[in-house]
Design a protein around this motif. Structure first.
Motif, PDB file in Angstrom:
ATOM      1  N   THR A   1     -13.675 -19.710 -11.662  1.00 26.46           N
ATOM      2  CA  THR A   1     -14.478 -18.507 -11.897  1.00 26.46           C
ATOM      3  C   THR A   1     -15.735 -18.505 -11.027  1.00 26.46           C
ATOM      4  OG1 THR A   1     -15.375 -19.743 -13.756  1.00 26.46           O
ATOM      5  CG2 THR A   1     -13.758 -18.030 -14.251  1.00 26.46           C
ATOM      6  N   ALA A   2     -16.295 -19.690 -10.744  1.00 34.26           N
ATOM      7  CA  ALA A   2     -17.503 -19.740  -9.924  1.00 34.26           C
ATOM      8  C   ALA A   2     -17.104 -19.871  -8.459  1.00 34.26           C
ATOM      9  CB  ALA A   2     -18.367 -20.919 -10.332  1.00 34.26           C
ATOM     10  N   LEU A   3     -17.370 -18.824  -7.675  1.00 32.25           N
ATOM     11  CA  LEU A   3     -16.993 -18.841  -6.265  1.00 32.25           C
ATOM     12  C   LEU A   3     -18.265 -18.906  -5.423  1.00 32.25           C
ATOM     13  CD1 LEU A   3     -14.144 -16.195  -6.229  1.00 32.25           C
ATOM     14  CD2 LEU A   3     -13.978 -18.673  -6.400  1.00 32.25           C
ATOM     15  N   TYR A   4     -18.255 -19.795  -4.442  1.00 33.43           N
ATOM     16  CA  TYR A   4     -19.459 -20.029  -3.657  1.00 33.43           C
ATOM     17  C   TYR A   4     -19.228 -19.745  -2.173  1.00 33.43           C
ATOM     18  CZ  TYR A   4     -20.999 -22.174  -7.977  1.00 33.43           C
ATOM     19  OH  TYR A   4     -21.324 -22.390  -9.291  1.00 33.43           O
ATOM     20  N   PRO A   5     -19.532 -18.520  -1.728  1.00 31.66           N
ATOM     21  CA  PRO A   5     -19.375 -18.209  -0.299  1.00 31.66           C
ATOM     22  C   PRO A   5     -20.233 -19.128   0.578  1.00 31.66           C
ATOM     23  CG  PRO A   5     -20.623 -16.485  -1.448  1.00 31.66           C
ATOM     24  CD  PRO A   5     -20.030 -17.367  -2.485  1.00 31.66           C
TER      25      PRO A   5
END
Lengths: 410, 410
Positions: free
Chosen positions: B119-123
């Motif tokens: 759920t946590a996406l880090y570009p």
């Protein structure tokens, strides 16, 4: 064999890797982690049939080993030590200072060096691993080696390097001792040096727990020749590769079938007079001799295999070498045979094998440094980049990151 | 807690390492090595509850993800990409040519990047791993990530970097796929990027089979302050560290007990208004606040711990930073909070944790290069060093090495 078939040979080799023995090595490491010296004693008894009173070698054994050397060998080792030192100094990384950014290098504090033991002792391997660490400026060097003779050439070479901390223990358990520390052997920051299959497994398992240089396998060389070579010189280059051990291998390539045939028949004439004829015969079975159809094919092959050693003894060497991307080390011309690299040229002979040159490099002074960036932004730079950083922090739902930036824009 | 007690805390942390789960991960890797895509499908079903028709993400999903971004975020990500690119270019290693010795660098051919999903996406993590590889000149970048939404910010960031090869698969099995290759995913030369505990185990087991960047654990920061700091800024620096995850930790040090107490009470006032209050509260339990008795003690502590992040917000920062040997990255002053390094300063935020900064460094462009020496000796140099080399070859009973040298002295 056609050169185009080489790729297959190599693919097959690398794809045989697996985890055989990994469970045993895990158990050994766990045992050493928990029971320290007691476990080391147990495994040294089991695998080496030895029960040293103490693992640490008394200083006088190191010095006596050196004193026992003939004068010519003392001088030879000292001269080689100087060559390695002088080369490694030239390639040592230097700190950068670019104003708002610095990038700085520092020597590791404690390093463990694995030196293989047994009946074949290689002082050259001591110099090729320890001298780069000394040039880096490492504070403490701890050497483990399953070498139980009171006086021996390994100890002599260590004495030349000024190493004080030497322990008579080898195998996976010695690697575990350096990684976790025991009553006798301190925990180090990084472990380097080649060892047997179990040593290699232990190094894999402990990667990240401690720094590890590389995992090296049997030695290999790719030799590319034109038809003007000194045939006997090439034959001895091949024998030199073969005498390391039965798994060593040579890839001899040329544009010219005739010169390959000449070399093969000369090998047959000279082989029986070689002192290590049995090992050489076995390892020659791994060799491949092939005509390459084009320069492109040669280069594609070299870059695919990334051979530990590449020896180009060919009139077009410069053009060829300019296009080699992946190799352990490249040797150019008649006066740079691989054997001179094994001893005295300067770069370490501890090199990546079995295609690992595609992602790793020969051991050198820089493997004994660690580095970090220092970031010292001016207010104006911060102001320039805070906005995009805040936009992404918001997007990543890291509100405290956002606030930590925001407050500094106010 | 006294500063002198910090050492103990850290020793305890690093000594809890073991091989829990290693057997399971070995089994997963073996399964993928043998059954390739079929095994990947099976594990993706099991661990992620997903059955993607194909692992490869269609090009249009990458582009659509980018198109879906608000203009401000497009520009923010693009500006950050440029910052990282520009910094990494300055520190890229350059070839050396010292006459008889060259030392040359080449970009890796194929690199695998692990990007965590869920759920946590880090570009930002995409940019911090992929851009250094692009600056190195890597030919092929293959990204694995357990991210199953058709459009998402990870895909958008990958599109900005021009990455074409993205596969929706994560975990230890994704690492195995990159190491050995499957029908869908090619074998790469090196795997980089952070992942969960099982990903870390897989990277350890495959070290040497393939290049591996590092094994990273929970994030940490050591902040050293004087009594003139902006209290709220420091509080948000601490919250920023804490909001990463429940295992993150901060070490706040000062010469001054009063400023530490002020910060602690301000933390208590602000904590409940933080969006990630639950995570922050948990991770604050790992924090340590201490007065250091001397500058020597501070430095001894920093160099022992080698914290992932060191933030010096103190009037004597220059003198202190000059003596820091081991750290992931060092941030100097008010305008270099750690949060700016997470996004936009330039150096990668993929950094060594848990004392591994003592032997490894933050990911950078040079981790995507490999290197080798080229040895081209003149006859006169060869003549100068052949003698000691032959003496040692004799001693090592490697007669063919001796002959390979001898013939060239004649």
């Amino acid at each position: 064999m056609k050169a185009s078939e080489f790729r297959e040979v190599f693919q097959n080799n690398t794809e045989t890797a697996g985890f055989e023995g990994m469970g045993d090595v895990m158990a050994i490491i766990e045992e050493v982690r928990q029971n320290k010296d007691a476990a080391l004693r147990q495994y040294t008894e089991k695998f080496d049939g030895r029960s040293p009173a103490s693992f640490q070698v008394p200083a006088e054994h190191l010095e006596e080993s050196y004193n026992a050397l003939p004068e010519a060998e003392k001088q030879a080792l000292e001269k080689i030590r100087e060559r390695i030192e002088s080369y490694q100094k030239t390639i040592r990384y230097q700190n950068r200072d670019d104003g708002e950014f610095k990038y700085v290098y520092h020597p590791l504090e404690k390093v463990g060096v694995y030196v293989p033991g047994g009946t074949a002792l290689y002082p050259s391997s001591v110099l090729m691993t320890v001298v780069p660490a000394l040039v880096a400026g490492v504070d403490e060097i701890h050497v483990v080696t399953p070498t139980f003779e009171e006086n021996n050439i390994t100890f002599a070479a260590l004495h030349i390097c000024g190493v004080k901390n030497v322990y008579t223990v080898g195998g996976a358990h010695a690697i575990a001792a350096l990684a976790y520390g025991t009553e006798s052997i301190p925990k180090v920051d990084k472990i380097v040096g080649p060892g047997n299959y179990y040593v290699a497994l232990a190094k894999r398992l402990l990667f990240g727990e401690v720094g590890i240089d590389m995992i090296a396998g049997p030695s290999e060389i790719l030799i590319y020749i034109d038809s003007d070579v000194n045939v006997d010189a090439i034959v001895y280059d091949i024998f030199a590769q073969s005498e390391h051990d039965a798994n060593a291998r040579t890839f001899l390539l040329s544009e010219n079938q005739e010169i390959i045939d000449t070399i093969k028949s000369r090998i047959n004439m000279l082989i029986d007079s070689q002192p290590r004829v049995e090992i050489i015969k076995k390892s020659l079975e791994n060799n491949h001799y092939a005509v390459v159809d084009s320069r492109e094919q040669l280069l594609e092959l070299i870059n695919h295999i990334a051979p530990e050693h590449v020896s180009i003894q060919h009139k077009d060497s410069e053009m060829i070498i300019r296009n080699i991307k992946y190799a352990g080390a490249v040797f150019e011309g008649y006066y740079s045979p691989e054997a001179i690299g094994d001893y005295a040229a300067g770069p370490s002979h501890v090199l990546p094998t079995d295609r690992t040159g595609r992602f790793s490099h020969g051991l050198n002074v820089n493997d004994f440094l660690t580095s970090h960036a220092v970031i010292s932004l001016e207010e104006s730079t911060f102001d320039d980049i805070a906005e995009p950083a805040m936009a992404v922090a918001r997007r990543e739902q890291l509100d405290a990151h956002y606030q930590s930036l925001k407050i500094r824009t106010e």
